[in-house]
Design a protein around this motif. Structure first.
Motif, PDB file in Angstrom:
ATOM      1  N   ASP A 313      -6.066  18.058  36.942  1.00  0.00           N
ATOM      2  CA  ASP A 313      -6.410  19.152  37.854  1.00  0.00           C
ATOM      3  C   ASP A 313      -5.141  19.942  38.163  1.00  0.00           C
ATOM      4  OD1 ASP A 313      -7.406  20.877  39.705  1.00  0.00           O
ATOM      5  OD2 ASP A 313      -8.217  19.355  41.057  1.00  0.00           O
ATOM      6  N   SER A 316      -4.668  21.333  41.800  1.00  0.00           N
ATOM      7  CA  SER A 316      -4.489  20.410  42.921  1.00  0.00           C
ATOM      8  C   SER A 316      -3.009  20.272  43.276  1.00  0.00           C
ATOM      9  CB  SER A 316      -5.069  19.038  42.572  1.00  0.00           C
ATOM     10  OG  SER A 316      -4.749  18.090  43.578  1.00  0.00           O
ATOM     11  N   TYR A 322      -7.015  14.365  38.980  1.00  0.00           N
ATOM     12  CA  TYR A 322      -7.978  14.772  37.967  1.00  0.00           C
ATOM     13  C   TYR A 322      -9.050  15.638  38.613  1.00  0.00           C
ATOM     14  CZ  TYR A 322      -5.890  11.157  35.032  1.00  0.00           C
ATOM     15  OH  TYR A 322      -5.014  10.395  34.300  1.00  0.00           O
ATOM     16  N   THR A 323      -9.699  16.468  37.810  1.00  0.00           N
ATOM     17  CA  THR A 323     -10.757  17.331  38.335  1.00  0.00           C
ATOM     18  C   THR A 323     -11.923  16.488  38.849  1.00  0.00           C
ATOM     19  OG1 THR A 323     -11.739  17.538  36.128  1.00  0.00           O
ATOM     20  CG2 THR A 323     -10.188  19.243  36.814  1.00  0.00           C
ATOM     21  N   ASN A 329     -17.071  22.074  37.876  1.00  0.00           N
ATOM     22  CA  ASN A 329     -16.093  21.786  36.826  1.00  0.00           C
ATOM     23  C   ASN A 329     -16.747  21.601  35.470  1.00  0.00           C
ATOM     24  OD1 ASN A 329     -13.441  21.791  38.066  1.00  0.00           O
ATOM     25  ND2 ASN A 329     -14.100  20.019  39.241  1.00  0.00           N
ATOM     26  N   GLN A 333     -15.653  23.854  32.475  1.00  0.00           N
ATOM     27  CA  GLN A 333     -14.968  23.162  31.380  1.00  0.00           C
ATOM     28  C   GLN A 333     -15.701  23.378  30.061  1.00  0.00           C
ATOM     29  OE1 GLN A 333     -14.463  19.044  32.514  1.00  0.00           O
ATOM     30  NE2 GLN A 333     -13.175  19.573  34.260  1.00  0.00           N
ATOM     31  N   HIS A 355      -9.065  25.581  37.462  1.00  0.00           N
ATOM     32  CA  HIS A 355     -10.163  26.095  38.286  1.00  0.00           C
ATOM     33  C   HIS A 355      -9.870  25.831  39.753  1.00  0.00           C
ATOM     34  CE1 HIS A 355     -14.030  27.049  39.941  1.00  0.00           C
ATOM     35  NE2 HIS A 355     -14.240  25.804  40.326  1.00  0.00           N
ATOM     36  N   HIS A 356      -9.864  26.888  40.537  1.00  0.00           N
ATOM     37  CA  HIS A 356      -9.709  26.772  41.982  1.00  0.00           C
ATOM     38  C   HIS A 356     -11.105  26.701  42.600  1.00  0.00           C
ATOM     39  CE1 HIS A 356      -5.374  27.613  41.904  1.00  0.00           C
ATOM     40  NE2 HIS A 356      -5.667  28.439  40.914  1.00  0.00           N
ATOM     41  N   SER A 357     -11.335  25.667  43.377  1.00  0.00           N
ATOM     42  CA  SER A 357     -12.668  25.404  43.915  1.00  0.00           C
ATOM     43  C   SER A 357     -13.210  26.603  44.691  1.00  0.00           C
ATOM     44  CB  SER A 357     -12.631  24.182  44.837  1.00  0.00           C
ATOM     45  OG  SER A 357     -13.888  23.991  45.459  1.00  0.00           O
TER      46      SER A 357
END
Length: 446
Positions: A313, A316, A322-323, A329, A333, A355-357
């Protein structure tokens, strides 16, 4: 043509194949998807399938209808030997066979994490597939029908006792939606009252919904308790033999319906039947660009994404994170994996997945939800509307979007459908009974 073999037709696998179909040049590569199910399950809709707010088929996206230029193989991959670039496939009918490939994309997803709790294998049901969500709903309807004909007592109490194990998003949403449905059903059953219902949510940690912060999580617990539910935190299930539930906090009760949603685990394929590298949890070890391998070593022509992949991730702040294995995701992905496969085929370097949540959102029963993005928290009706708006946009294909919207519109005016179709699980029973009776009658007359 080179053969790209996609193992699994879930979120990541479906979006990988879907994007490849649109972008591959004629004759550039052949795409093969292997999955035992002919559809992709849109899992965020499963709690609403449980509650009767979404039709079961509308939460399933047909692979054959949407992957028109992909070869679909109905079967399960039981072994991967990347050393000779082959997989072993167990079809729905017939013996196992091998298939070779040039490039493999492992998107097999995850399975429900289970433990050796006595009675769970015999009594519990998961909530990872459409069939399970339908069965949960129908079992509740059947329990209401049977309980309405009984006098107050242990048997009626057991029929109307529901237990969910696992306080993640899947468990809490399913629990809240089923509780909302059960309370609404009481209006149709004057023989029953709220005191007959018993809903238990069992969570091993000290809080539910780990993706949200402490205060919103505590608010959800209070909301569920206000509706009459019992939330057991820091508690595990010790046994469930014959529906008699024993919890680690000393609580004991009988429960007709037990739903197990205690997180995800890697598939047996990845834990035991592949030469691809994986971590201690059984997940495929993946680089940030979705190639299988580590920072110092790349496994050529091997890629992975989704819940079965340990993807770094990069968004993070925690080093080595990890994602999160969620729909956001998996979908993104899958899209990035398709782009990277194309770049690799055309001699370009793949790009990293970052990827930003967008935040987290959950439905908590009809008209109630919760949303959090960083420090912003929205509760109640607005969050519920946001949940429905987001997911009707996110579910793939306009066909599914329109069908779901139509169901919601009908339900707005006429309410949810409360017909139980539990007999679908044993469709020959009525016919077989009549046929046996006819045979016995003919024998006696003869």
């Amino acid at each position: 043509m080179r053969r790209i073999l996609v193992v699994g037709g879930g979120y990541a696998g479906f979006y990988t194949a879907w994007r490849l179909e649109k972008k591959l040049r004629r004759g550039e590569a052949e795409v093969v998807v292997v999955d035992p199910r002919p559809y992709m399950t849109y899992q965020p809709f499963l709690p609403e399938v449980v509650a009767g707010s979404v039709e079961a088929r509308h939460a399933a996206v047909s692979l054959r209808r949407n992957l028109r230029h992909t070869k679909l193989v109905a079967g399960m991959v039981t072994g991967i030997s990347h050393a000779d670039k082959s997989v072993t496939i167990r079809p729905a009918q017939g013996p196992e066979y091998t298939m070779t490939y040039d490039v493999i994309a492992v998107t097999a997803g995850a399975v429900t994490r289970t433990f050796a709790v006595p009675g769970v294998a015999e009594r519990a049901i998961g909530m990872k597939h459409v069939e399970e969500a339908v069965a949960i709903r129908d079992r509740l309807f059947t329990a209401f029908d049977e309980a309405a004909g009984l006098e107050p007592g242990p048997r009626r109490r057991k029929l109307l006792t529901v237990t969910f194990v696992g306080g993640g998003f899947s468990g809490v949403e399913g629990f809240a939606e089923l509780l909302s449905l059960a309370r609404a059903l009481l209006k149709k059953y004057p023989e029953l009252s709220e005191s007959d219902l018993a809903f238990h949510l069992v969570e091993a940690s000290g809080r539910i919904l780990p993706e949200v912060s402490d205060k919103p999580g505590a608010w959800v617990v209070k909301l569920l308790e206000k509706r009459g539910a019992v939330v057991h935190l820091n508690t595990t299930m010790q046994s469930a033999d014959d529906g008699h539930v024993v919890l680690s906090d000393g609580t004991e009760f009988d429960s007709e319906l037990i739903v197990w949603t205690a997180g995800n685990a890697a598939t047996r394929l990845l834990r035991n039947h592949t030469d691809l590298p994986h971590n201690e949890r059984g997940l495929v070890q993946v680089r940030a660009d979705l190639r299988i391998g580590t920072d110092t070593e790349v496994i050529q022509d091997a890629w992975a994404a989704g819940d079965d992949a340990a993807v770094p991730d990069l968004a993070s702040p925690t080093k080595g994170a990890y994602t999160v294995p969620n729909a956001q995701n998996a979908v993104r992905q899958g899209k990035r994996l398709a782009k990277n496969l194309l770049r690799s085929l055309r001699g370009k370097e793949p790009k990293n997945y970052v990827h930003h949540s967008l935040g987290v959102i959950a439905t908590l029963g009809l008209g109630t939800g919760i949303f959090q993005y960083r420090g912003i928290v929205i509760k109640g009706l607005l969050a519920w509307l946001m949940h429905r708006g987001y997911h009707v946009l996110a579910v793939p294909t306009w066909d599914r979007k329109m069908r779901v919207l139509a169901i919601w519109l009908v339900a707005f005016f006429y309410g949810r459908d409360i017909v139980s179709l539990a007999s679908v699980q044993s469709p020959r029973e009525a016919f077989a009974t009549e046929a046996k009776e006819a045979t016995l009658t003919a024998t006696r007359q003869g």
